[in-house]
Design a protein around this motif. Structure first.
Motif, PDB file in Angstrom:
ATOM      1  N   ILE A 244     -54.468  16.046 -18.877  1.00 58.12           N
ATOM      2  CA  ILE A 244     -53.288  16.317 -19.688  1.00 58.12           C
ATOM      3  C   ILE A 244     -52.018  16.077 -18.874  1.00 58.12           C
ATOM      4  O   ILE A 244     -51.945  16.417 -17.693  1.00 58.12           O
ATOM      5  CB  ILE A 244     -53.302  17.785 -20.178  1.00 58.12           C
ATOM      6  CG1 ILE A 244     -54.407  17.994 -21.217  1.00 58.12           C
ATOM      7  CG2 ILE A 244     -51.961  18.186 -20.775  1.00 58.12           C
ATOM      8  CD1 ILE A 244     -54.566  19.446 -21.630  1.00 58.12           C
ATOM      9  N   THR A 245     -51.010  15.503 -19.546  1.00 55.92           N
ATOM     10  CA  THR A 245     -49.662  15.453 -18.991  1.00 55.92           C
ATOM     11  C   THR A 245     -48.695  15.924 -20.078  1.00 55.92           C
ATOM     12  O   THR A 245     -49.030  15.928 -21.263  1.00 55.92           O
ATOM     13  CB  THR A 245     -49.265  14.035 -18.528  1.00 55.92           C
ATOM     14  OG1 THR A 245     -49.444  13.108 -19.618  1.00 55.92           O
ATOM     15  CG2 THR A 245     -50.095  13.586 -17.347  1.00 55.92           C
ATOM     16  N   PHE A 246     -47.492  16.321 -19.668  1.00 57.44           N
ATOM     17  CA  PHE A 246     -46.499  16.843 -20.601  1.00 57.44           C
ATOM     18  C   PHE A 246     -45.190  16.092 -20.476  1.00 57.44           C
ATOM     19  O   PHE A 246     -44.807  15.672 -19.387  1.00 57.44           O
ATOM     20  CB  PHE A 246     -46.207  18.323 -20.329  1.00 57.44           C
ATOM     21  CG  PHE A 246     -47.421  19.192 -20.265  1.00 57.44           C
ATOM     22  CD1 PHE A 246     -48.048  19.619 -21.411  1.00 57.44           C
ATOM     23  CD2 PHE A 246     -47.950  19.573 -19.044  1.00 57.44           C
ATOM     24  CE1 PHE A 246     -49.164  20.410 -21.352  1.00 57.44           C
ATOM     25  CE2 PHE A 246     -49.058  20.365 -18.969  1.00 57.44           C
ATOM     26  CZ  PHE A 246     -49.679  20.788 -20.135  1.00 57.44           C
ATOM     27  N   ILE A 247     -44.508  15.991 -21.606  1.00 59.15           N
ATOM     28  CA  ILE A 247     -43.146  15.491 -21.624  1.00 59.15           C
ATOM     29  C   ILE A 247     -42.243  16.692 -21.890  1.00 59.15           C
ATOM     30  O   ILE A 247     -42.429  17.405 -22.878  1.00 59.15           O
ATOM     31  CB  ILE A 247     -42.942  14.439 -22.735  1.00 59.15           C
ATOM     32  CG1 ILE A 247     -43.892  13.263 -22.555  1.00 59.15           C
ATOM     33  CG2 ILE A 247     -41.493  13.955 -22.760  1.00 59.15           C
ATOM     34  CD1 ILE A 247     -43.688  12.478 -21.293  1.00 59.15           C
ATOM     35  N   GLY A 248     -41.272  16.949 -21.022  1.00 60.36           N
ATOM     36  CA  GLY A 248     -40.366  18.069 -21.230  1.00 60.36           C
ATOM     37  C   GLY A 248     -40.816  19.326 -20.516  1.00 60.36           C
ATOM     38  O   GLY A 248     -41.730  19.305 -19.684  1.00 60.36           O
ATOM     39  N   GLN A 249     -40.170  20.439 -20.855  1.00 56.75           N
ATOM     40  CA  GLN A 249     -40.398  21.696 -20.160  1.00 56.75           C
ATOM     41  C   GLN A 249     -41.422  22.572 -20.884  1.00 56.75           C
ATOM     42  O   GLN A 249     -41.650  22.436 -22.080  1.00 56.75           O
ATOM     43  CB  GLN A 249     -39.076  22.469 -20.042  1.00 56.75           C
ATOM     44  CG  GLN A 249     -38.014  21.779 -19.206  1.00 56.75           C
ATOM     45  CD  GLN A 249     -36.704  22.546 -19.245  1.00 56.75           C
ATOM     46  OE1 GLN A 249     -35.988  22.544 -20.239  1.00 56.75           O
ATOM     47  NE2 GLN A 249     -36.381  23.202 -18.138  1.00 56.75           N
ATOM     48  N   ILE A 250     -41.997  23.505 -20.113  1.00 57.36           N
ATOM     49  CA  ILE A 250     -42.820  24.558 -20.699  1.00 57.36           C
ATOM     50  C   ILE A 250     -42.399  25.877 -20.061  1.00 57.36           C
ATOM     51  O   ILE A 250     -41.702  25.885 -19.044  1.00 57.36           O
ATOM     52  CB  ILE A 250     -44.329  24.308 -20.479  1.00 57.36           C
ATOM     53  CG1 ILE A 250     -44.659  24.174 -18.985  1.00 57.36           C
ATOM     54  CG2 ILE A 250     -44.812  23.098 -21.243  1.00 57.36           C
ATOM     55  CD1 ILE A 250     -46.147  24.069 -18.706  1.00 57.36           C
ATOM     56  N   CYS A 251     -42.797  26.995 -20.659  1.00 55.32           N
ATOM     57  CA  CYS A 251     -42.396  28.302 -20.167  1.00 55.32           C
ATOM     58  C   CYS A 251     -43.468  29.326 -20.504  1.00 55.32           C
ATOM     59  O   CYS A 251     -44.363  29.062 -21.320  1.00 55.32           O
ATOM     60  CB  CYS A 251     -41.046  28.712 -20.759  1.00 55.32           C
ATOM     61  SG  CYS A 251     -41.039  28.756 -22.566  1.00 55.32           S
ATOM     62  N   LEU A 252     -43.378  30.507 -19.910  1.00 54.89           N
ATOM     63  CA  LEU A 252     -44.365  31.553 -20.155  1.00 54.89           C
ATOM     64  C   LEU A 252     -44.355  32.018 -21.608  1.00 54.89           C
ATOM     65  O   LEU A 252     -45.394  32.379 -22.164  1.00 54.89           O
ATOM     66  CB  LEU A 252     -44.104  32.750 -19.238  1.00 54.89           C
ATOM     67  CG  LEU A 252     -44.581  32.614 -17.793  1.00 54.89           C
ATOM     68  CD1 LEU A 252     -44.146  33.814 -16.961  1.00 54.89           C
ATOM     69  CD2 LEU A 252     -46.101  32.457 -17.744  1.00 54.89           C
ATOM     70  N   GLU A 253     -43.182  31.999 -22.241  1.00 53.00           N
ATOM     71  CA  GLU A 253     -43.096  32.405 -23.650  1.00 53.00           C
ATOM     72  C   GLU A 253     -43.961  31.505 -24.524  1.00 53.00           C
ATOM     73  O   GLU A 253     -44.551  31.966 -25.511  1.00 53.00           O
ATOM     74  CB  GLU A 253     -41.637  32.364 -24.120  1.00 53.00           C
ATOM     75  CG  GLU A 253     -40.774  33.489 -23.589  1.00 53.00           C
ATOM     76  CD  GLU A 253     -40.391  33.324 -22.118  1.00 53.00           C
ATOM     77  OE1 GLU A 253     -39.830  34.278 -21.555  1.00 53.00           O
ATOM     78  OE2 GLU A 253     -40.639  32.235 -21.547  1.00 53.00           O
ATOM     79  N   LEU A 254     -44.040  30.227 -24.173  1.00 53.57           N
ATOM     80  CA  LEU A 254     -44.894  29.296 -24.905  1.00 53.57           C
ATOM     81  C   LEU A 254     -46.366  29.589 -24.640  1.00 53.57           C
ATOM     82  O   LEU A 254     -47.184  29.644 -25.563  1.00 53.57           O
ATOM     83  CB  LEU A 254     -44.569  27.858 -24.502  1.00 53.57           C
ATOM     84  CG  LEU A 254     -45.447  26.753 -25.104  1.00 53.57           C
ATOM     85  CD1 LEU A 254     -45.169  26.607 -26.587  1.00 53.57           C
ATOM     86  CD2 LEU A 254     -45.206  25.431 -24.384  1.00 53.57           C
ATOM     87  N   LEU A 255     -46.707  29.796 -23.368  1.00 51.69           N
ATOM     88  CA  LEU A 255     -48.103  30.011 -22.992  1.00 51.69           C
ATOM     89  C   LEU A 255     -48.663  31.298 -23.575  1.00 51.69           C
ATOM     90  O   LEU A 255     -49.857  31.364 -23.914  1.00 51.69           O
ATOM     91  CB  LEU A 255     -48.231  30.044 -21.463  1.00 51.69           C
ATOM     92  CG  LEU A 255     -47.717  28.826 -20.690  1.00 51.69           C
ATOM     93  CD1 LEU A 255     -48.017  28.986 -19.206  1.00 51.69           C
ATOM     94  CD2 LEU A 255     -48.334  27.534 -21.220  1.00 51.69           C
ATOM     95  N   ASN A 256     -47.829  32.323 -23.711  1.00 50.79           N
ATOM     96  CA  ASN A 256     -48.299  33.627 -24.186  1.00 50.79           C
ATOM     97  C   ASN A 256     -48.007  33.882 -25.662  1.00 50.79           C
ATOM     98  O   ASN A 256     -48.189  34.999 -26.149  1.00 50.79           O
ATOM     99  CB  ASN A 256     -47.661  34.744 -23.347  1.00 50.79           C
ATOM    100  CG  ASN A 256     -48.273  34.821 -21.950  1.00 50.79           C
ATOM    101  OD1 ASN A 256     -49.469  34.660 -21.785  1.00 50.79           O
ATOM    102  ND2 ASN A 256     -47.426  35.046 -20.957  1.00 50.79           N
ATOM    103  N   ASN A 257     -47.573  32.858 -26.358  1.00 48.72           N
ATOM    104  CA  ASN A 257     -47.278  33.001 -27.787  1.00 48.72           C
ATOM    105  C   ASN A 257     -48.582  32.850 -28.579  1.00 48.72           C
ATOM    106  O   ASN A 257     -48.944  31.764 -29.005  1.00 48.72           O
ATOM    107  CB  ASN A 257     -46.251  31.963 -28.232  1.00 48.72           C
ATOM    108  CG  ASN A 257     -45.725  32.223 -29.631  1.00 48.72           C
ATOM    109  OD1 ASN A 257     -46.267  33.053 -30.370  1.00 48.72           O
ATOM    110  ND2 ASN A 257     -44.682  31.514 -30.015  1.00 48.72           N
TER     111      ASN A 257
END
Length: 265
Positions: A244-257
């Motif tokens: 997997i690769t990502f474009i853009g940012q990620i954050c803990l709020e996304l991971l724990n949603n």
């Protein structure tokens, strides 16, 4: 695929599902599923963030518009490269066997395309486990959900695609039930274009490699990521592949949603 097996069996299984076996990724996913992702999990996923889109990699988007723009761009390139025009396959929608126009709540739940635009040489993925006929020997081939292929011919009532093993198979439209909408079905080819799709539409599918774009719009991605729209989306996207690769940012709020009701199980 192999003449020896062709003589022995009536059905050949061709399934390229890529199961997740990476222990570190499985641990990260387990912590996300429980809403307990921490900085170590964030760092694990952040190491896969890239700045430029890899045009050769299947990309899944949070937003339908972004996926459609990606596919439209690639369709135009293929039309020019191969001097071929796209063909549109329009699905048949039914309620208890009768042709209808889907009401809005059914359309929202339907992950099957109403119009499938296809062009010869285009990459595709199977969206269902199906039995297809191999054109080389008329044997039945079981093709797994998520299997990649390439379009070689488009006929009025079927599409011919070539599997990675080299065999060409005949694909016909099939009725697909609409989840949460009893009695409603959409009859369409069980294929999606192999350039882009939405995270929602690839649930249950596995890929050898995938690129993810969560399509955050503003500067406050933490607020966006915590919204109901992104609930469960990161876990669904991150469990599609080991590569997997990502474009853009990620954050803990996304991971724990995650859905709070899911935490009860």
């Amino acid at each position: 695929c192999d003449p020896i097996f062709d003589e022995m069996f009536d059905t050949v299984v061709f399934d390229t599902q890529q199961r997740i076996t990476n222990a570190e990724q499985k641990l990260a996913l387990d912590m996300m599923r429980l809403g307990q992702a921490d900085e170590s999990v964030l760092n694990y996923w952040s190491s896969r963030v890239v700045e430029e889109i890899d045009g050769s990699c299947f990309t899944i988007y949070a937003l339908k518009d972004n996926a459609e723009k990606h596919n439209e761009c690639m369709l135009q390139q293929h039309e020019q490269k191969w001097k071929a025009k796209r063909i549109q396959k329009i699905a048949s929608d039914q309620f208890n066997g009768r042709e209808v126009s889907f009401p809005e709540h059914v359309r929202r739940n339907c992950i099957v395309e109403k119009v499938l635009s296809i062009v010869p040489h285009a990459p595709v993925f199977f969206t269902r486990n199906i039995n297809s006929m191999a054109l080389c020997n008329s044997k039945e081939i079981y093709v797994g959900n998520g299997t990649p292929a390439k379009v070689t011919r488009v006929e009025p009532s079927f599409i011919v695609v070539q599997l990675e093993c080299g065999d060409e198979v005949k694909v016909e439209p099939i009725p697909i039930d609409i989840e949460g909408s009893e009695g409603y079905t959409r009859t369409q080819y069980p294929l999606i274009l192999g350039w882009a799709s939405t995270i929602h539409k690839v649930q249950g599918m596995q890929f050898a490699k995938v690129q993810i774009n969560f399509c955050f719009k503003g500067n406050n991605i933490k607020k966006e990521a915590a919204s109901s729209f992104y609930r469960g989306m990161a876990y669904m996207a991150f469990s599609r592949s080991e590569h997997i690769t990502f474009i853009g940012q990620i954050c803990l709020e996304l991971l724990n949603n995650v859905n709070p009701y899911a935490l009860q199980y």
